[in-house]
Design an enzyme around this catalytic site. Structure first.
Site: not given
Ligand code: ATP
Ligand code: MG
Length: 421
Positions: A136, A61, A59
């Site tokens: 994170d 963001d 996705d």
């Molecule tokens: P994917 O979408 O591939 O599962 P993602 O890293 O993009 O992985 P998302 O849940 O879409 O996961 O979160 C987007 C972004 O928000 C992350 O890349 C990170 O920068 C931040 N983020 C998400 N969850 C956390 C958390 N629990 N603590 C700190 N930062 C977070």
């Molecule tokens: Mg994501």
């Protein structure tokens, strides 16, 4: 350290760049609109990480200095969601783009934290730099504007990606206490990208794994889906075991089956799910949860028969409800999954009956296919079923007439489930 790059420089230093073609057109239009309204806006997080690591983003963001109410006003097709922190969903026909406002970590505000240090509210707006500090891992804190082609890397994420490592932003033990789900994210992302977790991350996960108990069951269920349904579930499972996290999510409630047998069944179920993801076939959490809880269910069922004197039917029903409700306290399995889990379990006993009209009726059951697949997984994991899987494979392939003859080969006594000593 260099912090702002152009894509040409990334190409040179990492031997790869961001393939503009792979970026969602909707995300591009959101960024372009925000820029036109005078706001900064960047793609950030998993999408940039995955593009730089030659993976397909799940996705897109966006992070911006526009506040939720500004964003809401700019996009008619949007709504504000989230309590813990507010984000704006901009809706398109087939896609939702998540837009969040730059935030800073407000650790000084005591009422925002639980006793163990978990962050409960996180809604103070900040600058891009502050926003990068509350993410994170370095690889998740790379910001990219696909229109101006500017890439901002304040946490060394580009370097981490080229060295295939996951590093924490700030002291990892503190970051895991703020939000224990980060352990699961670290494990999932490292298996997805085949990146190494820095040693201090592994050590801290082992120490802090028990904090998983503090996370809400709804969030843990969501995370379990992401871990097990992304096409690399078997590897995630092994890593969860290795780092002692697994038992906090799925305690083995007294199953007498050897740990290695229990593990094998779950691994086989996850490997089969991974294969299906690879081939673009439909998958469901039902199958995975059925495997994870199968032996605890069997153990409880046989206790109900031996110690409580229940009949098979009641023993199964009671055991299924009790095992599932214990698990619900940790990962809240919605009913649309828990009901079919029970069906798959109960059908395992019906599959034993190969004579009379019973096999034909079993074949008609709407959950027959999943149950048959589950039987094969049990066999692959070493359960002795008396070649039941082969029998059902042949029975399905046979014509109606041939099925009559199958009766001749049907065994009189069905095998009971489980390992034969
Ligand atoms: P994917 O979408 O591939 O599962 P993602 O890293 O993009 O992985 P998302 O849940 O879409 O996961 O979160 C987007 C972004 O928000 C992350 O890349 C990170 O920068 C931040 N983020 C998400 N969850 C956390 C958390 N629990 N603590 C700190 N930062 C977070
Ligand atoms: Mg994501």
């Amino acid at each position: 350290m260099q912090l702002i790059y152009s894509p040409i420089e990334i190409l040179n230093s990492m031997k790869r760049s961001i393939d503009q073609e792979k970026i969602s057109k909707n995300a591009l239009s959101v960024i372009s609109k925000l820029n036109k309204e005078g706001f900064e806006a960047y793609l950030v997080g998993g999408c940039i990480r995955d593009l730089l690591a030659d993976n397909v983003p799940k996705d897109f963001d966006i992070a911006t200095n526009a506040h939720p109410s500004d964003i809401r006003q700019i996009f008619r097709n949007s709504r504000i969601v989230g309590k813990r922190f507010q984000i704006v969903h901009v809706r398109f026909e087939r896609e939702i783009i998540e837009v969040s406002t730059f935030r800073r970590l407000d650790t000084k505000v005591i009422e925002n934290q639980s006793d163990s240090g978990m962050i409960l509210r996180d809604n103070s707006f900040g600058s891009l730099e502050e926003d990068s500090l509350r993410r994170d891992f370095g690889i998740n804190a790379i910001y990219y504007n696909p229109i101006s082609k500017q890439l901002i890397d304040l946490q060394g994420g580009v370097d981490d990606i080229s060295r295939k490592v996951i590093k924490s932003i700030g002291p990892i033990d503190l970051r895991l206490r703020e939000d224990p789900v980060r352990m699961l994210r670290a494990i999932r992302i490292s298996e997805k990208l085949e990146f190494e977790l820095e040693n201090d991350i592994k050590e801290s996960i082992r120490i802090e794994a028990h904090l998983i108990q503090d996370v809400s069951p709804a969030r843990l269920f969501e995370e379990s889906l992401k871990m097990f349904m992304g096409g690399y579930g078997a590897r995630v499972f092994l890593k969860l075991k290795e780092l002692d996290v697994y038992k906090w999510m799925f305690p083995n409630n007294g199953s007498p089956v050897k740990e290695s047998n229990l593990e094998l069944l779950i691994r086989k179920a996850l490997e089969s799910t991974d294969q299906r993801v690879l081939r673009d076939m439909p998958i469901t959490p039902t199958f995975i949860y059925a495997a994870i809880l199968w032996y605890p269910f069997l153990a409880e069922r046989s206790r109900n028969i031996k110690e409580m004197g229940l009949n098979n039917y009641d023993a199964s029903n009671e055991a299924a409800s009790s095992v599932l409700s214990k698990q619900q306290l940790i990962t809240s399995i919605p009913r649309r999954f828990s009901t079919p889990i029970k069906d798959i379990w109960f059908l395992q006993f019906r599959l034993n009956f190969r004579s009379g009209k019973k096999p034909f009726r079993t074949l008609q059951h709407k959950r027959f296919r999943a149950s048959y697949d589950f039987l094969l997984i049990r066999e692959a994991a070493g359960e002795k079923t008396g070649d039941l899987g082969d029998w059902w494979t042949a029975y399905q392939a046979a014509s109606d007439e041939e099925r009559q003859n199958f009766q001749k080969f049907a065994r009189k006594k069905p095998h009971t489930s489980g390992f034969r000593k």
